[in-house]
Design a protein around this motif. Structure first.
Motif, mmCIF file in Angstrom:
data_model
loop_
_atom_site.group_PDB
_atom_site.id
_atom_site.type_symbol
_atom_site.label_atom_id
_atom_site.label_comp_id
_atom_site.label_asym_id
_atom_site.label_seq_id
_atom_site.Cartn_x
_atom_site.Cartn_y
_atom_site.Cartn_z
ATOM 1 N N ALA B 61 1.865 25.637 1.240
ATOM 2 C CA ALA B 61 1.771 25.870 2.682
ATOM 3 C C ALA B 61 2.873 26.833 3.126
ATOM 4 C CB ALA B 61 1.865 24.545 3.431
ATOM 5 N N ASP B 62 4.088 26.644 2.587
ATOM 6 C CA ASP B 62 5.186 27.551 2.925
ATOM 7 C C ASP B 62 4.848 28.982 2.532
ATOM 8 O OD1 ASP B 62 6.639 25.502 3.973
ATOM 9 O OD2 ASP B 62 7.977 25.261 2.246
ATOM 10 N N GLU B 63 4.257 29.129 1.344
ATOM 11 C CA GLU B 63 3.846 30.468 0.895
ATOM 12 C C GLU B 63 2.830 31.080 1.848
ATOM 13 O OE1 GLU B 63 2.259 30.536 -3.134
ATOM 14 O OE2 GLU B 63 3.972 29.352 -3.813
ATOM 15 N N LEU B 64 1.854 30.264 2.262
ATOM 16 C CA LEU B 64 0.813 30.784 3.149
ATOM 17 C C LEU B 64 1.404 31.225 4.486
ATOM 18 C CD1 LEU B 64 -2.241 31.306 3.699
ATOM 19 C CD2 LEU B 64 -2.338 29.017 4.679
ATOM 20 N N VAL B 65 2.296 30.401 5.021
ATOM 21 C CA VAL B 65 2.941 30.761 6.288
ATOM 22 C C VAL B 65 3.735 32.057 6.113
ATOM 23 C CG1 VAL B 65 4.656 30.064 8.008
ATOM 24 C CG2 VAL B 65 3.015 28.390 7.159
ATOM 25 N N ALA B 66 4.497 32.145 5.003
ATOM 26 C CA ALA B 66 5.310 33.345 4.766
ATOM 27 C C ALA B 66 4.433 34.590 4.663
ATOM 28 C CB ALA B 66 6.147 33.173 3.503
ATOM 29 N N SER B 67 3.308 34.506 3.940
ATOM 30 C CA SER B 67 2.497 35.720 3.809
ATOM 31 C C SER B 67 1.765 36.036 5.106
ATOM 32 C CB SER B 67 1.533 35.658 2.624
ATOM 33 O OG SER B 67 1.252 34.364 2.229
ATOM 34 N N THR B 68 1.471 35.018 5.897
ATOM 35 C CA THR B 68 0.859 35.289 7.196
ATOM 36 C C THR B 68 1.858 36.022 8.103
ATOM 37 O OG1 THR B 68 -0.446 33.272 6.976
ATOM 38 C CG2 THR B 68 -0.340 34.257 9.160
ATOM 39 N N ALA B 93 -6.142 41.794 8.859
ATOM 40 C CA ALA B 93 -4.908 41.628 8.079
ATOM 41 C C ALA B 93 -4.625 40.148 7.814
ATOM 42 C CB ALA B 93 -3.732 42.270 8.812
ATOM 43 N N VAL B 94 -4.819 39.323 8.828
ATOM 44 C CA VAL B 94 -4.542 37.898 8.667
ATOM 45 C C VAL B 94 -5.557 37.241 7.733
ATOM 46 C CG1 VAL B 94 -4.313 35.692 9.842
ATOM 47 C CG2 VAL B 94 -3.509 37.776 10.948
ATOM 48 N N ALA B 99 -7.682 34.696 2.693
ATOM 49 C CA ALA B 99 -8.665 34.761 1.610
ATOM 50 C C ALA B 99 -7.968 34.879 0.262
ATOM 51 C CB ALA B 99 -9.617 35.932 1.830
ATOM 52 N N ALA B 100 -6.917 35.687 0.199
ATOM 53 C CA ALA B 100 -6.214 35.894 -1.072
ATOM 54 C C ALA B 100 -5.625 34.580 -1.572
ATOM 55 C CB ALA B 100 -5.124 36.932 -0.905
ATOM 56 N N GLY B 101 -5.010 33.832 -0.667
ATOM 57 C CA GLY B 101 -4.395 32.575 -1.070
ATOM 58 C C GLY B 101 -5.413 31.519 -1.420
ATOM 59 N N THR B 184 -19.332 35.526 2.106
ATOM 60 C CA THR B 184 -18.102 36.232 1.787
ATOM 61 C C THR B 184 -17.017 35.601 2.637
ATOM 62 O OG1 THR B 184 -19.443 38.192 1.566
ATOM 63 C CG2 THR B 184 -17.067 38.495 1.486
ATOM 64 N N LEU B 185 -16.110 34.941 1.946
ATOM 65 C CA LEU B 185 -15.110 34.146 2.645
ATOM 66 C C LEU B 185 -14.345 34.972 3.664
ATOM 67 C CD1 LEU B 185 -13.612 31.411 2.775
ATOM 68 C CD2 LEU B 185 -12.004 32.357 1.155
#
Lengths: 201, 201
Positions: B61-68, B93-94, B99-101, B184-185
């Motif tokens: 979750a921390d990773e997702l927040v950071a990349s967002t 962009a968001v 999708a990547a994560g 397509t997600l």
């Protein structure tokens, strides 16, 4: 006739049993024991546990399509009778149906378990996926018909609307059961339908 | 230091093990055996299997927040530099980050398994739910900051947007893994974000 009664006895205990014990542990033998049906009868009626699940799923899907059609027909009728009906009322009627059919914890657990099974074992998932598509097709036709009545069918792609709305619904259900009270399923669905209609037009 | 290495070894095999064997069968003993970690070390580092899962979840979750945040900062920068950026670019962009994560089948299976566990046993789910809320809070702050930069923060309720968008995302993921190619997600997420921003403003 007797077969129908046997099917009914199996279906009545199956969802509870699978939800309680999990897909793995709630083997056919458990469902048979709890419903007092002989395993040989089970295998005469169904090709196996996957066939059994899909037949339960298809029955529920038919119910959902039927109640969606009924809800939409009521909306169409209100429009004809000249009662004031806007998009908000129409989507409210549909999402009420979705929410009513969905607030069944047992069924959510069962379908989520089966989704995991289907993703893990795509080779057994063909008929489940076909049943999902069949349901979306039914919902798509119902929505398209309603949109025609409203003169909006050229603007909204009903199949895409249904595809998105069912995905939203599935995600909203998970939140609903995980964090009761945080999310109001009907509101979330409703907002999503309105938003989707907006975005797709 | 050594504890960190042990944690890492456990985490590296855990997701795969749970996804392959299922929550029930992939007991701690399996994860320990596969990672070559002694069970006593596991229980020294974690309060149990739930604590272990939640700590993995919180890290993701921390990773997702950071990349967002990173994705949104890039959008903000482009706006400042005067590159043409509209809502469509920003949401793209968001959703690319989401999708990547997300396209990680193992992780989807694991979190879905755990959601089932959490709904079945609410008494063990408290810290999972807290971690979910923490993630939404982080995403909400990031989105609010971006909306402030865009002068839209008075119009959009960022917490509600995040609540809805994560629900959509969860539902879209299930469809994505069940019927690959049908959905397509990223497109689904993107459409949902646009639609939600539209509807919430």
């Amino acid at each position: 006739m007797e077969d129908e009664a046997t099917r009914l006895r199996l279906v009545c205990v199956a969802a509870e049993t699978f939800a309680e014990l999990g897909w793995r542990d709630a083997a056919v033998v458990q469902v048979c024991a709890r419903s007092g049906v002989d395993a040989s009868d089970f295998y005469r009626l169904y090709d196996g546990v996957d066939d059994f699940f899909v037949s339960m799923y298809a029955a529920r899907a038919d119910e959902l399509v039927a109640s969606t059609i009924a809800a939409l027909n009521e909306v169409i009728l209100s429009v004809r009778e000249g009662s004031l009906v806007d998009a908000r009322d129409a989507t409210r009627a549909v999402t009420r149906v979705f929410a009513a059919g969905a607030l069944d914890r047992t069924w959510w657990i069962l379908t989520t378990e089966y989704s995991l099974r289907a993703v893990r074992h795509p080779e057994v998932a063909t008929s489940y996926i076909a049943a999902r598509q069949e349901m979306r097709k039914g919902l798509g036709q119902a929505v398209r018909h309603a949109l025609e009545m409203a003169g909006l069918d050229e603007l909204v792609d009903s199949d895409r609307l249904v595809q998105l709305a069912t995905a939203v619904h599935r995600g909203a259900l998970a939140d609903h059961f995980l964090e009761p009270g945080q999310v109001t399923l009907e509101d979330l669905d409703h907002l999503a339908w309105l938003a989707l209609i907006d975005a797709l037009t």
